[in-house]
Motif scaffolding. Structure first.
Motif, PDB file in Angstrom:
ATOM      1  N   SER A   1     -11.359 -10.981  -6.866  1.00 31.94           N
ATOM      2  CA  SER A   1     -10.118 -10.572  -6.210  1.00 31.94           C
ATOM      3  C   SER A   1      -9.257  -9.717  -7.127  1.00 31.94           C
ATOM      4  CB  SER A   1      -9.331 -11.802  -5.740  1.00 31.94           C
ATOM      5  OG  SER A   1      -8.890 -12.572  -6.842  1.00 31.94           O
ATOM      6  N   TYR A   2      -9.312  -9.991  -8.438  1.00 28.78           N
ATOM      7  CA  TYR A   2      -8.543  -9.188  -9.383  1.00 28.78           C
ATOM      8  C   TYR A   2      -9.282  -7.905  -9.766  1.00 28.78           C
ATOM      9  CZ  TYR A   2      -5.342 -13.085 -10.045  1.00 28.78           C
ATOM     10  OH  TYR A   2      -4.409 -14.075  -9.842  1.00 28.78           O
ATOM     11  N   LEU A   3     -10.590  -7.939  -9.774  1.00 27.75           N
ATOM     12  CA  LEU A   3     -11.357  -6.760 -10.158  1.00 27.75           C
ATOM     13  C   LEU A   3     -11.407  -5.710  -9.052  1.00 27.75           C
ATOM     14  CD1 LEU A   3     -14.386  -8.326 -12.061  1.00 27.75           C
ATOM     15  CD2 LEU A   3     -12.336  -7.279 -13.024  1.00 27.75           C
ATOM     16  N   PHE A   4     -11.454  -6.156  -7.793  1.00 24.18           N
ATOM     17  CA  PHE A   4     -11.633  -5.217  -6.684  1.00 24.18           C
ATOM     18  C   PHE A   4     -10.513  -5.249  -5.646  1.00 24.18           C
ATOM     19  CE2 PHE A   4     -15.857  -6.515  -8.230  1.00 24.18           C
ATOM     20  CZ  PHE A   4     -16.301  -5.300  -8.712  1.00 24.18           C
ATOM     21  N   GLY A   5      -9.529  -6.109  -5.841  1.00 25.79           N
ATOM     22  CA  GLY A   5      -8.402  -6.178  -4.917  1.00 25.79           C
ATOM     23  C   GLY A   5      -8.654  -7.130  -3.764  1.00 25.79           C
ATOM     24  N   SER A   6      -7.569  -7.658  -3.196  1.00 23.41           N
ATOM     25  CA  SER A   6      -7.671  -8.554  -2.047  1.00 23.41           C
ATOM     26  C   SER A   6      -6.346  -8.543  -1.305  1.00 23.41           C
ATOM     27  CB  SER A   6      -8.023  -9.979  -2.504  1.00 23.41           C
ATOM     28  OG  SER A   6      -7.999 -10.880  -1.412  1.00 23.41           O
ATOM     29  N   ILE A   7      -6.381  -8.192  -0.030  1.00 23.59           N
ATOM     30  CA  ILE A   7      -5.138  -8.054   0.727  1.00 23.59           C
ATOM     31  C   ILE A   7      -4.449  -9.397   0.958  1.00 23.59           C
ATOM     32  CG2 ILE A   7      -5.822  -5.933   1.887  1.00 23.59           C
ATOM     33  CD1 ILE A   7      -6.587  -7.537   4.324  1.00 23.59           C
ATOM     34  N   ILE A   8      -5.203 -10.499   0.895  1.00 24.11           N
ATOM     35  CA  ILE A   8      -4.590 -11.799   1.160  1.00 24.11           C
ATOM     36  C   ILE A   8      -3.815 -12.325  -0.054  1.00 24.11           C
ATOM     37  CG2 ILE A   8      -6.341 -12.403   2.862  1.00 24.11           C
ATOM     38  CD1 ILE A   8      -7.598 -14.256   0.794  1.00 24.11           C
ATOM     39  N   THR A   9      -3.948 -11.658  -1.213  1.00 25.55           N
ATOM     40  CA  THR A   9      -3.251 -12.126  -2.407  1.00 25.55           C
ATOM     41  C   THR A   9      -1.884 -11.467  -2.590  1.00 25.55           C
ATOM     42  OG1 THR A   9      -4.300 -10.444  -3.818  1.00 25.55           O
ATOM     43  CG2 THR A   9      -5.448 -12.558  -3.574  1.00 25.55           C
ATOM     44  N   VAL A  10      -1.560 -10.464  -1.768  1.00 26.36           N
ATOM     45  CA  VAL A  10      -0.280  -9.759  -1.903  1.00 26.36           C
ATOM     46  C   VAL A  10       0.846 -10.663  -1.402  1.00 26.36           C
ATOM     47  CG1 VAL A  10       1.062  -7.720  -1.271  1.00 26.36           C
ATOM     48  CG2 VAL A  10      -1.417  -7.540  -1.588  1.00 26.36           C
ATOM     49  N   THR A  11       1.850 -10.882  -2.246  1.00 30.29           N
ATOM     50  CA  THR A  11       2.948 -11.774  -1.896  1.00 30.29           C
ATOM     51  C   THR A  11       4.240 -10.996  -1.661  1.00 30.29           C
ATOM     52  OG1 THR A  11       3.637 -12.105  -4.200  1.00 30.29           O
ATOM     53  CG2 THR A  11       1.903 -13.552  -3.355  1.00 30.29           C
ATOM     54  N   GLN A  12       5.242 -11.708  -1.154  1.00 30.77           N
ATOM     55  CA  GLN A  12       6.555 -11.087  -0.951  1.00 30.77           C
ATOM     56  C   GLN A  12       7.168 -10.657  -2.277  1.00 30.77           C
ATOM     57  OE1 GLN A  12       7.761 -10.722   2.242  1.00 30.77           O
ATOM     58  NE2 GLN A  12       9.402  -9.448   1.403  1.00 30.77           N
TER      59      GLN A  12
ATOM     60  N   SER B   1       0.077  -2.708  -8.925  1.00 28.97           N
ATOM     61  CA  SER B   1      -0.850  -2.243  -7.882  1.00 28.97           C
ATOM     62  C   SER B   1      -2.185  -2.975  -7.925  1.00 28.97           C
ATOM     63  CB  SER B   1      -1.084  -0.733  -8.031  1.00 28.97           C
ATOM     64  OG  SER B   1       0.122  -0.010  -7.917  1.00 28.97           O
ATOM     65  N   ILE B   2      -2.341  -3.900  -8.864  1.00 28.24           N
ATOM     66  CA  ILE B   2      -3.625  -4.585  -9.042  1.00 28.24           C
ATOM     67  C   ILE B   2      -4.030  -5.373  -7.801  1.00 28.24           C
ATOM     68  CG2 ILE B   2      -4.649  -6.583 -10.222  1.00 28.24           C
ATOM     69  CD1 ILE B   2      -3.598  -5.489 -12.827  1.00 28.24           C
ATOM     70  N   ARG B   3      -3.076  -5.998  -7.122  1.00 28.22           N
ATOM     71  CA  ARG B   3      -3.414  -6.828  -5.954  1.00 28.22           C
ATOM     72  C   ARG B   3      -4.137  -6.016  -4.881  1.00 28.22           C
ATOM     73  NH1 ARG B   3      -2.049 -12.364  -6.967  1.00 28.22           N
ATOM     74  NH2 ARG B   3       0.136 -12.551  -7.558  1.00 28.22           N
ATOM     75  N   ILE B   4      -3.732  -4.755  -4.738  1.00 27.57           N
ATOM     76  CA  ILE B   4      -4.331  -3.905  -3.702  1.00 27.57           C
ATOM     77  C   ILE B   4      -5.657  -3.307  -4.157  1.00 27.57           C
ATOM     78  CG2 ILE B   4      -4.045  -1.755  -2.388  1.00 27.57           C
ATOM     79  CD1 ILE B   4      -2.372  -3.979  -1.308  1.00 27.57           C
ATOM     80  N   MET B   5      -5.657  -2.664  -5.324  1.00 29.18           N
ATOM     81  CA  MET B   5      -6.810  -1.882  -5.749  1.00 29.18           C
ATOM     82  C   MET B   5      -7.807  -2.656  -6.594  1.00 29.18           C
ATOM     83  SD  MET B   5      -6.633   1.075  -4.431  1.00 29.18           S
ATOM     84  CE  MET B   5      -7.952   1.799  -5.403  1.00 29.18           C
ATOM     85  N   GLY B   6      -7.312  -3.595  -7.375  1.00 26.49           N
ATOM     86  CA  GLY B   6      -8.189  -4.255  -8.320  1.00 26.49           C
ATOM     87  C   GLY B   6      -8.257  -3.460  -9.620  1.00 26.49           C
ATOM     88  N   ILE B   7      -8.592  -4.137 -10.703  1.00 26.10           N
ATOM     89  CA  ILE B   7      -8.598  -3.525 -12.027  1.00 26.10           C
ATOM     90  C   ILE B   7      -9.653  -2.427 -12.150  1.00 26.10           C
ATOM     91  CG2 ILE B   7      -9.155  -4.016 -14.452  1.00 26.10           C
ATOM     92  CD1 ILE B   7      -7.723  -6.713 -14.039  1.00 26.10           C
TER      93      ILE B   7
ATOM     94  N   CYS C   1       0.834  -1.209   0.000  1.00 27.36           N
ATOM     95  CA  CYS C   1       0.000   0.000   0.000  1.00 27.36           C
ATOM     96  C   CYS C   1       0.871   1.263   0.000  1.00 27.36           C
ATOM     97  CB  CYS C   1      -0.916   0.012   1.217  1.00 27.36           C
ATOM     98  SG  CYS C   1      -2.431  -0.931   1.006  1.00 27.36           S
ATOM     99  N   ILE C   2       1.901   1.261   0.814  1.00 29.92           N
ATOM    100  CA  ILE C   2       2.798   2.419   0.901  1.00 29.92           C
ATOM    101  C   ILE C   2       3.534   2.616  -0.419  1.00 29.92           C
ATOM    102  CG2 ILE C   2       4.855   3.342   2.041  1.00 29.92           C
ATOM    103  CD1 ILE C   2       3.904   1.855   4.590  1.00 29.92           C
ATOM    104  N   LEU C   3       4.080   1.539  -0.957  1.00 31.90           N
ATOM    105  CA  LEU C   3       4.848   1.629  -2.198  1.00 31.90           C
ATOM    106  C   LEU C   3       3.964   1.998  -3.387  1.00 31.90           C
ATOM    107  CD1 LEU C   3       7.155  -1.503  -1.740  1.00 31.90           C
ATOM    108  CD2 LEU C   3       7.801   0.901  -1.459  1.00 31.90           C
ATOM    109  N   SER C   4       2.794   1.380  -3.483  1.00 34.46           N
ATOM    110  CA  SER C   4       1.904   1.691  -4.609  1.00 34.46           C
ATOM    111  C   SER C   4       1.375   3.118  -4.505  1.00 34.46           C
ATOM    112  CB  SER C   4       0.735   0.703  -4.664  1.00 34.46           C
ATOM    113  OG  SER C   4      -0.124   0.853  -3.548  1.00 34.46           O
ATOM    114  N   GLY C   5       1.189   3.610  -3.280  1.00 35.98           N
ATOM    115  CA  GLY C   5       0.768   4.997  -3.101  1.00 35.98           C
ATOM    116  C   GLY C   5       1.810   5.970  -3.637  1.00 35.98           C
ATOM    117  N   ILE C   6       3.078   5.671  -3.381  1.00 41.49           N
ATOM    118  CA  ILE C   6       4.163   6.532  -3.863  1.00 41.49           C
ATOM    119  C   ILE C   6       4.215   6.525  -5.395  1.00 41.49           C
ATOM    120  CG2 ILE C   6       6.664   6.864  -3.919  1.00 41.49           C
ATOM    121  CD1 ILE C   6       6.734   5.657  -1.070  1.00 41.49           C
ATOM    122  N   THR C   7       4.232   5.334  -5.978  1.00 41.38           N
ATOM    123  CA  THR C   7       4.348   5.239  -7.440  1.00 41.38           C
ATOM    124  C   THR C   7       3.120   5.803  -8.151  1.00 41.38           C
ATOM    125  OG1 THR C   7       3.530   2.952  -7.324  1.00 41.38           O
ATOM    126  CG2 THR C   7       5.902   3.269  -7.382  1.00 41.38           C
TER     127      THR C   7
END
Length: 285
Positions: free
Chosen positions: A126-137, A196-202, A24-30
């Motif tokens: 999960s791809y259309l609207f985002g999902s926090i559990i899908t964010v990986t390292q 940023s798709i994992r967080i926000m969704g398409i 979230c922090i990194l995608s907000g910056i970019t």
């Protein structure tokens, strides 16, 4: 308040949640930095086309059993370069090219997602609207690398990119390779969108690129101010929205957009109030 304290405690307990917070922090910056270029160059519709075209790569990658973000990135970059090329060569109107790529990308993605064995509607959501559990390292590492590139590029080429964003003819007269920069920025926009798709969704991602910039632009017309403050606004909205998403169990993209919408309304109201007060002061003077 207790919910947010619980959220802060759980960040250190669950790896997926800490990954989501860093993302979230990194995608907000970019998104804040790249979004400034997108809004100033009036290419929001193009960014929306790239966003939705990337879904074709997601669906195809899922069907083939490979990394979906890699597939989305390939589709997004090719779409961005194709739209930029079509617009610059005049082969097809840019808005027409965007509309075609937008719809074809979504259709291809939906088609291949439905072909995948074990497909459920939840996979699509999960791809259309985002999902926090899908964010990986790996997502966090990729975003971190992109953020470094964006920040270093901003520090070195801010003035050049600003010229291209506002007036390409003037930039050409200064000897700036506008076509090269336009292609590079198109690729950068595509990468920012996909990672940023994992967080926000398409469906909702385009708002994270535009709304923080609009919020800051309401208060300042200075490009340097906007490109500096918009990332901060995006980061705050992302973190607050992520906490709300975790607490109320709603998609993070929707929660983040709600936070940004409230912020935009408040800023607009304050701006109108300030304008009225200034007008009254001038009339009395």
């Amino acid at each position: 308040m207790d919910g947010y304290m619980e959220f802060l405690n759980d960040i250190f307990r669950y790896g997926y949640l800490s990954n989501a917070l860093v993302a979230c922090i990194l995608s907000g910056i970019t998104c804040g930095v790249v979004g400034t270029y997108v809004v100033c160059r009036r290419m929001v519709f193009l960014a929306g086309g790239i966003t939705h075209a990337s879904f074709g790569g997601l669906g195809l990658a899922c069907y083939l059993g490979v990394n979906p973000i890699g597939g989305a990135l390939l589709f997004a970059v090719l779409s961005a370069l194709g739209i930029e090329w079509a617009g610059s060569r005049g082969r097809i109107r840019e808005d027409s090219a965007i509309g075609i790529i937008w719809s074809v990308g979504m259709a291809v993605g939906a088609l291949f997602m439905s072909f995948r064995s074990g497909y459920t509607s939840g996979d699509l959501a999960s791809y259309l609207f985002g999902s926090i559990i899908t964010v990986t390292q790996d997502d966090v590492i990729a975003l971190a690398g992109l953020t470094v590139v964006v920040l270093v590029g901003t520090l070195i080429w801010l003035r050049t990119v600003m010229y291209v964003a506002f007036d390409r003819d003037f930039a050409c007269s200064r000897g700036i390779p506008t076509s090269v920069i336009a292609y590079l920025m198109a690729v950068l926009v595509a990468m920012t969108i996909v990672l940023s798709i994992r967080i926000m969704g398409i469906v909702l991602l385009i708002s994270l690129i535009t709304m923080p910039v609009v919020i800051v632009n309401t208060l300042s017309k200075n490009y340097r101010v906007v490109v500096s403050v918009a990332p901060l606004v995006a980061v705050i909205a992302n973190v607050v929205g992520l906490g709300a998403s975790y607490y109320w169990e709603v998609p993070p993209g929707a929660a983040i957009i709600f936070v940004l919408t409230v912020a935009l309304i408040v800023v607009k109201l304050l701006s109108l109030r300030s304008s009225k007060m200034k007008s009254l002061h001038e009339n009395h003077s």
